[in-house]
Design a protein around this motif. Structure first.
Motif, PDB file in Angstrom:
ATOM      1  N   VAL A   1      -9.421  -0.953  -4.424  1.00 22.05           N
ATOM      2  CA  VAL A   1      -8.595   0.182  -4.001  1.00 22.05           C
ATOM      3  C   VAL A   1      -8.054   0.013  -2.575  1.00 22.05           C
ATOM      4  O   VAL A   1      -6.840   0.121  -2.357  1.00 22.05           O
ATOM      5  CB  VAL A   1      -9.354   1.510  -4.145  1.00 22.05           C
ATOM      6  CG1 VAL A   1      -8.530   2.663  -3.556  1.00 22.05           C
ATOM      7  CG2 VAL A   1      -9.678   1.787  -5.612  1.00 22.05           C
ATOM      8  N   PRO A   2      -8.903  -0.261  -1.568  1.00 25.27           N
ATOM      9  CA  PRO A   2      -8.353  -0.358  -0.210  1.00 25.27           C
ATOM     10  C   PRO A   2      -7.363  -1.508  -0.043  1.00 25.27           C
ATOM     11  O   PRO A   2      -6.317  -1.348   0.597  1.00 25.27           O
ATOM     12  CB  PRO A   2      -9.594  -0.555   0.670  1.00 25.27           C
ATOM     13  CG  PRO A   2     -10.649  -1.050  -0.245  1.00 25.27           C
ATOM     14  CD  PRO A   2     -10.364  -0.411  -1.569  1.00 25.27           C
ATOM     15  N   PHE A   3      -7.671  -2.671  -0.639  1.00 25.04           N
ATOM     16  CA  PHE A   3      -6.786  -3.811  -0.442  1.00 25.04           C
ATOM     17  C   PHE A   3      -5.541  -3.735  -1.318  1.00 25.04           C
ATOM     18  O   PHE A   3      -4.481  -4.246  -0.940  1.00 25.04           O
ATOM     19  CB  PHE A   3      -7.542  -5.117  -0.641  1.00 25.04           C
ATOM     20  CG  PHE A   3      -8.399  -5.470   0.544  1.00 25.04           C
ATOM     21  CD1 PHE A   3      -7.848  -6.089   1.645  1.00 25.04           C
ATOM     22  CD2 PHE A   3      -9.737  -5.128   0.573  1.00 25.04           C
ATOM     23  CE1 PHE A   3      -8.625  -6.393   2.759  1.00 25.04           C
ATOM     24  CE2 PHE A   3     -10.526  -5.418   1.678  1.00 25.04           C
ATOM     25  CZ  PHE A   3      -9.969  -6.055   2.774  1.00 25.04           C
ATOM     26  N   ALA A   4      -5.628  -3.099  -2.454  1.00 25.59           N
ATOM     27  CA  ALA A   4      -4.427  -2.847  -3.258  1.00 25.59           C
ATOM     28  C   ALA A   4      -3.515  -1.867  -2.520  1.00 25.59           C
ATOM     29  O   ALA A   4      -2.278  -2.000  -2.550  1.00 25.59           O
ATOM     30  CB  ALA A   4      -4.799  -2.294  -4.626  1.00 25.59           C
ATOM     31  N   THR A   5      -4.118  -0.909  -1.844  1.00 24.91           N
ATOM     32  CA  THR A   5      -3.335   0.074  -1.081  1.00 24.91           C
ATOM     33  C   THR A   5      -2.565  -0.579   0.043  1.00 24.91           C
ATOM     34  O   THR A   5      -1.363  -0.349   0.213  1.00 24.91           O
ATOM     35  CB  THR A   5      -4.256   1.171  -0.513  1.00 24.91           C
ATOM     36  OG1 THR A   5      -4.940   1.825  -1.581  1.00 24.91           O
ATOM     37  CG2 THR A   5      -3.448   2.200   0.275  1.00 24.91           C
ATOM     38  N   ILE A   6      -3.242  -1.421   0.835  1.00 28.29           N
ATOM     39  CA  ILE A   6      -2.521  -2.035   1.956  1.00 28.29           C
ATOM     40  C   ILE A   6      -1.534  -3.091   1.455  1.00 28.29           C
ATOM     41  O   ILE A   6      -0.515  -3.337   2.100  1.00 28.29           O
ATOM     42  CB  ILE A   6      -3.477  -2.633   3.010  1.00 28.29           C
ATOM     43  CG1 ILE A   6      -4.259  -3.823   2.455  1.00 28.29           C
ATOM     44  CG2 ILE A   6      -4.411  -1.565   3.561  1.00 28.29           C
ATOM     45  CD1 ILE A   6      -5.027  -4.584   3.545  1.00 28.29           C
ATOM     46  N   LEU A   7      -1.815  -3.689   0.292  1.00 22.60           N
ATOM     47  CA  LEU A   7      -0.855  -4.627  -0.302  1.00 22.60           C
ATOM     48  C   LEU A   7       0.461  -3.920  -0.589  1.00 22.60           C
ATOM     49  O   LEU A   7       1.542  -4.421  -0.260  1.00 22.60           O
ATOM     50  CB  LEU A   7      -1.432  -5.210  -1.591  1.00 22.60           C
ATOM     51  CG  LEU A   7      -0.654  -6.351  -2.245  1.00 22.60           C
ATOM     52  CD1 LEU A   7      -0.740  -7.620  -1.404  1.00 22.60           C
ATOM     53  CD2 LEU A   7      -1.173  -6.612  -3.656  1.00 22.60           C
ATOM     54  N   VAL A   8       0.364  -2.732  -1.179  1.00 25.87           N
ATOM     55  CA  VAL A   8       1.564  -1.944  -1.483  1.00 25.87           C
ATOM     56  C   VAL A   8       2.259  -1.510  -0.199  1.00 25.87           C
ATOM     57  O   VAL A   8       3.493  -1.563  -0.089  1.00 25.87           O
ATOM     58  CB  VAL A   8       1.201  -0.722  -2.343  1.00 25.87           C
ATOM     59  CG1 VAL A   8       2.393   0.223  -2.490  1.00 25.87           C
ATOM     60  CG2 VAL A   8       0.718  -1.164  -3.722  1.00 25.87           C
ATOM     61  N   LEU A   9       1.488  -1.100   0.804  1.00 24.28           N
ATOM     62  CA  LEU A   9       2.076  -0.641   2.063  1.00 24.28           C
ATOM     63  C   LEU A   9       2.806  -1.773   2.785  1.00 24.28           C
ATOM     64  O   LEU A   9       3.912  -1.579   3.306  1.00 24.28           O
ATOM     65  CB  LEU A   9       0.992  -0.041   2.964  1.00 24.28           C
ATOM     66  CG  LEU A   9       0.448   1.319   2.527  1.00 24.28           C
ATOM     67  CD1 LEU A   9      -0.743   1.730   3.388  1.00 24.28           C
ATOM     68  CD2 LEU A   9       1.537   2.395   2.608  1.00 24.28           C
ATOM     69  N   TYR A  10       2.193  -2.952   2.826  1.00 22.18           N
ATOM     70  CA  TYR A  10       2.871  -4.099   3.441  1.00 22.18           C
ATOM     71  C   TYR A  10       4.194  -4.393   2.723  1.00 22.18           C
ATOM     72  O   TYR A  10       5.214  -4.675   3.360  1.00 22.18           O
ATOM     73  CB  TYR A  10       1.984  -5.343   3.384  1.00 22.18           C
ATOM     74  CG  TYR A  10       0.986  -5.462   4.514  1.00 22.18           C
ATOM     75  CD1 TYR A  10       1.411  -5.527   5.843  1.00 22.18           C
ATOM     76  CD2 TYR A  10      -0.382  -5.524   4.261  1.00 22.18           C
ATOM     77  CE1 TYR A  10       0.501  -5.637   6.886  1.00 22.18           C
ATOM     78  CE2 TYR A  10      -1.303  -5.632   5.294  1.00 22.18           C
ATOM     79  CZ  TYR A  10      -0.860  -5.695   6.596  1.00 22.18           C
ATOM     80  OH  TYR A  10      -1.763  -5.806   7.636  1.00 22.18           O
ATOM     81  N   PHE A  11       4.161  -4.315   1.389  1.00 23.36           N
ATOM     82  CA  PHE A  11       5.368  -4.583   0.607  1.00 23.36           C
ATOM     83  C   PHE A  11       6.450  -3.546   0.910  1.00 23.36           C
ATOM     84  O   PHE A  11       7.627  -3.894   1.084  1.00 23.36           O
ATOM     85  CB  PHE A  11       5.040  -4.582  -0.881  1.00 23.36           C
ATOM     86  CG  PHE A  11       6.225  -4.829  -1.766  1.00 23.36           C
ATOM     87  CD1 PHE A  11       6.758  -6.102  -1.886  1.00 23.36           C
ATOM     88  CD2 PHE A  11       6.830  -3.787  -2.460  1.00 23.36           C
ATOM     89  CE1 PHE A  11       7.863  -6.336  -2.698  1.00 23.36           C
ATOM     90  CE2 PHE A  11       7.927  -4.017  -3.265  1.00 23.36           C
ATOM     91  CZ  PHE A  11       8.445  -5.294  -3.383  1.00 23.36           C
ATOM     92  N   ILE A  12       6.070  -2.271   0.989  1.00 23.59           N
ATOM     93  CA  ILE A  12       7.036  -1.204   1.281  1.00 23.59           C
ATOM     94  C   ILE A  12       7.658  -1.414   2.660  1.00 23.59           C
ATOM     95  O   ILE A  12       8.886  -1.320   2.833  1.00 23.59           O
ATOM     96  CB  ILE A  12       6.365   0.175   1.198  1.00 23.59           C
ATOM     97  CG1 ILE A  12       6.011   0.502  -0.260  1.00 23.59           C
ATOM     98  CG2 ILE A  12       7.267   1.263   1.783  1.00 23.59           C
ATOM     99  CD1 ILE A  12       5.170   1.750  -0.417  1.00 23.59           C
ATOM    100  N   PHE A  13       6.825  -1.718   3.654  1.00 17.85           N
ATOM    101  CA  PHE A  13       7.340  -1.943   5.009  1.00 17.85           C
ATOM    102  C   PHE A  13       8.282  -3.145   5.047  1.00 17.85           C
ATOM    103  O   PHE A  13       9.314  -3.121   5.719  1.00 17.85           O
ATOM    104  CB  PHE A  13       6.186  -2.151   5.993  1.00 17.85           C
ATOM    105  CG  PHE A  13       5.347  -0.923   6.232  1.00 17.85           C
ATOM    106  CD1 PHE A  13       5.881   0.340   6.085  1.00 17.85           C
ATOM    107  CD2 PHE A  13       4.013  -1.040   6.604  1.00 17.85           C
ATOM    108  CE1 PHE A  13       5.124   1.475   6.294  1.00 17.85           C
ATOM    109  CE2 PHE A  13       3.232   0.092   6.829  1.00 17.85           C
ATOM    110  CZ  PHE A  13       3.785   1.350   6.675  1.00 17.85           C
TER     111      PHE A  13
END
Length: 219
Positions: free
Chosen positions: A183-195
């Motif tokens: 969950v935490p690393f999937a979340t930041i993966l998505v956030l990095y992609f969005i940015f």
């Protein structure tokens, strides 16, 4: 059952730090890119040497070492930086060294006839660069500048090594407290992609706008 709302909020707080690092680091990188890039094509040998030394040093050494030097070694020289300041300094100088070669290459790609036109118009070297050469070269630089900004965004994760609470640092905190890695690393993966997509979209929009401006001038 784990209350994930609090943990996601923790990661979002880290996302704000990541955005700060990216924006401030990009500003420093852009400034260093133009200073060193113009220095590389300067008529003065000292400026060319200094610019080359900066570029080769920061391209030839590890970002980890540069970050650790800024945070742990500079205090022995009387320069104490916060983790955020050390992160911005290391990231900005590192990416700026790569972007400086983009500036140099883009300026040198402008046709010789443009320089000849400057001479015909009796423009000084600075006026020629500012009014004629840089507007055309900037359009060439933009796509690579976008890539550099995205690389800087991804490199912000190294600041977790000096305990700056960016997204990666907070994701590690959540993982250690919950035992859940997905969950935490999937979340930041998505956030990095969005940015990264936001940076790409902004660069493309700026590129289209500048292209229209140059087309209008050429017409």
């Amino acid at each position: 059952m784990t209350d994930w709302s609090g943990y996601i909020n923790l990661i979002l707080q880290g996302a704000l730090v990541t955005v700060q690092l990216t924006v401030m680091g990009s500003v420093l990188a852009l400034a260093m890119a133009f200073i060193a890039g113009l220095g590389r094509i300067s008529q003065h040998a000292v400026l060319r040497w200094l610019a080359t030394a900066y570029i080769e040093f920061f391209r030839g050494t590890s970002i980890f070492v540069q970050l650790f030097f800024a945070y742990f070694v500079l205090p022995f020289m009387g320069i104490s930086l916060t983790p955020l300041q050390a992160g911005v300094l290391a990231l900005g100088l590192n990416v700026g060294a790569y972007a400086a070669e983009v500036v140099r290459g883009a300026i040198q790609s402008v046709g010789k006839e443009q320089y000849e036109a400057c001479v015909a118009l009796n423009l000084s070297r600075w006026q020629c660069m500012r009014r004629i050469i840089l507007p055309q070269a900037l359009l060439v630089m933009l796509p690579t500048f976008g890539n550099n900004a995205i690389e800087l965004l991804k490199a912000t994760s190294v600041v977790s090594l000096i305990s700056l609470a960016d997204m990666t640092f907070q994701a590690n905190i959540v993982r250690s407290q919950t035992g859940n890695t997905l969950v935490p690393f999937a979340t930041i993966l998505v956030l990095y992609f969005i940015f990264a997509m936001m940076i790409s979209s902004a660069i493309r929009a700026l590129e289209r706008r500048m292209a229209r401006g140059l087309d209008g001038v050429r017409a």
